[in-house]
Design an enzyme around this catalytic site. Structure first.
Site, short mmCIF file in Angstrom:
data_model
loop_
_atom_site.label_atom_id
_atom_site.label_comp_id
_atom_site.label_asym_id
_atom_site.label_seq_id
_atom_site.Cartn_x
_atom_site.Cartn_y
_atom_site.Cartn_z
N GLU A 152 0.89 -1.16 0.00
CA GLU A 152 0.00 0.00 0.00
C GLU A 152 0.92 1.20 0.00
OE1 GLU A 152 -1.19 3.02 0.49
OE2 GLU A 152 -2.37 2.79 2.36
N GLU A 161 3.60 7.91 -4.98
CA GLU A 161 4.67 7.42 -4.11
C GLU A 161 5.50 6.37 -4.84
OE1 GLU A 161 2.95 6.58 -0.23
OE2 GLU A 161 2.27 8.66 -0.08
C1 LIG Z 1 1.38 4.12 3.17
S1 LIG Z 1 2.34 3.27 4.37
C2 LIG Z 1 1.53 1.69 4.44
C3 LIG Z 1 1.88 0.90 5.66
C4 LIG Z 1 1.22 -0.48 5.76
N1 LIG Z 1 1.58 -1.32 4.65
C5 LIG Z 1 -0.28 -0.37 5.80
O1 LIG Z 1 -0.92 -0.55 4.76
O2 LIG Z 1 -0.85 -0.09 6.86
C6 LIG Z 1 3.78 2.92 3.42
C7 LIG Z 1 4.97 2.44 4.21
O3 LIG Z 1 5.87 1.89 3.30
C8 LIG Z 1 7.19 2.37 3.49
N2 LIG Z 1 7.74 2.35 2.13
C9 LIG Z 1 7.24 3.00 1.03
N3 LIG Z 1 7.93 2.67 -0.07
C10 LIG Z 1 8.88 1.78 0.33
C11 LIG Z 1 9.90 1.07 -0.37
N4 LIG Z 1 10.05 1.19 -1.69
N5 LIG Z 1 10.72 0.25 0.34
C12 LIG Z 1 10.56 0.12 1.69
N6 LIG Z 1 9.60 0.76 2.39
C13 LIG Z 1 8.77 1.57 1.72
C14 LIG Z 1 7.02 3.72 4.17
O4 LIG Z 1 8.13 4.02 5.00
C15 LIG Z 1 5.74 3.48 4.98
O5 LIG Z 1 6.03 2.98 6.25
#
Ligand SMILES: C[S@@+](CC[C@H](N)C(=O)[O-])C[C@H]1O[C@@H](n2cnc3c(N)ncnc32)[C@H](O)[C@@H]1O
Length: 359
Positions: A152, A161
């Site tokens: 997500e 993003e």
């Molecule tokens: C929008 S939040 C979603 C969190 C969780 N998956 C949820 O749905 O409740 C996105 C998370 O992904 C991490 N993130 C985004 N892109 C990433 C990447 N390419 N590699 C590692 N972490 C990533 C961010 O730090 C953040 O904690």
């Protein structure tokens, strides 16, 4: 992968522990709880900006719970990009996955996810990997590619993003060829709207007998601004749809990657009623599977009862002008008028810009 995405998750400090600390701007006599003093500013800001609202968007959580329950098999190795609190990784484990590898770029977030996963008794089924997904290799996954990917990493804009880059990179390097990807894809949508409320905070006409319109020479009609930046819910504004819905990008995460979207394209539109186009409104739909059994949407009519969703994603608007030598003028239309919306994507597809013209 072809090129590094330009968008990085806030607080992505997994290999550089030099992130600016939260509270750096507080004067010494101001209080700062111990629990926040060693955290990166961008992490605390991101969590308070949208993570709590996101986790309380129960329809979002249910969309993922159902998609995982329907698509995960007991033999599956599941990969998650961006686990945050660990919620989706835990849903994947509860859906029966053999093992889940949950990637998280922020080290404090990764530690928290690890803790929350342990509290929920799932530590033996989930491995948290503190890295940016582009740095993860098959070796991190025990030497095997994954059967399914869940993520997500959707923004106020579907691809805001860098979901296209991160998902296609993981698909090519870390997934089996026939792996399931959740969400499977989505559509970036737009409407053309008239709204006296929006006009009242983005332009000026007159006060009494004084003409102030020349001030509109500074009106920003080129930037796409998130409704949460303005501080309103679009569904709470008085508005009229001049064009109710059109697709500007249709993305399949099973096949699309960098370069899938053109830098510029034109969408033909027809005014559905007389009125004034004040803004282009953007929102999106994401699909659980390629069959599109279940849809998650940020369309204002779909989020009216979902305050949390509007506060974390919301929509974005770009003001529209009829360009004249004296400055921006209202863009009036008659029902049936043919219009052309020029849609521009940044090279990484994460940012968009629109121009409206008469066909
Ligand atoms: C929008 S939040 C979603 C969190 C969780 N998956 C949820 O749905 O409740 C996105 C998370 O992904 C991490 N993130 C985004 N892109 C990433 C990447 N390419 N590699 C590692 N972490 C990533 C961010 O730090 C953040 O904690």
């Amino acid at each position: 992968m072809a090129a590094q995405p330009k968008w990085f998750p806030p607080g992505a400090d997994c290999d550089a522990n030099q992130a600016e600390l939260f509270g750096r701007d507080l004067e010494e006599h101001f209080e700062l709880p111990e629990r926040l003093a060693d955290k990166s500013a961008s992490l605390v800001e991101a969590v308070n900006d949208f993570h709590y609202a996101m986790l309380n968007d129960h329809e979002r959580n249910e969309f993922y719970r159902r998609a995982l329950a329907e698509q995960i098999q007991p033999s599956d190795i599941v990969l998650e990009i961006g686990t945050g609190s660990g919620l989706l990784a835990m849903l994947a484990a509860k859906a029966g996955a053999r093992h889940v590898y949950a990637i998280e770029a922020n080290r404090h977030m990764a530690q928290l996810a690890q803790h929350i996963i342990s509290v929920n008794g799932l530590a033996d089924r989930i491995t948290v990997i503190n890295a940016l997904s582009t740095e993860v290799t098959v070796e991190h996954l025990g030497g095997q590619r994954a059967d399914a990917l869940v993520s997500e990493i959707l923004g106020t804009l579907l691809l805001g993003e860098s979901a296209l880059q991160y998902i296609s990179d993981a698909r090519e390097r870390l997934l089996k060829p026939d792996a399931r990807i959740i969400p499977a894809g989505g559509r970036q949508l737009i409407s053309l709207v008239e709204s006296e409320d929006i006009k009242s905070i983005t332009s000026v006409q007159s006060w009494g007998d004084l003409d102030l319109r020349a001030f509109n020479v500074l009106q920003d009609t080129v930037s796409l601004v998130f409704t949460k930046q303005y501080g309103f819910r679009f569904s709470s504004t008085k508005h009229k749809m001049i064009v109710s819905k059109a697709t500007v990008a249709d993305v399949d995460f099973h096949t699309d990657g960098e370069g899938a979207l053109p830098l510029e394209m034109t969408v033909e539109l027809t005014a559905e009623c007389d009125g004034r186009v004040d803004a282009v409104l953007t929102y999106w739909e994401a699909y659980d599977s390629r069959e599109k059994t279940s849809v998650m949407s940020t369309e204002p009519s779909a989020t009216e009862g979902n305050f949390a969703r509007d506060m974390q994603w919301g929509q974005a608007i770009q003001l529209v002008e009829e360009a004249t030598e004296t400055g921006p003028q209202p863009f009036h239309v008659k029902k049936g008028d043919k219009l052309e919306l020029v849609v521009r994507f940044s090279e990484d597809s994460a940012v968009m810009q629109f121009s409206l013209q008469r066909a």
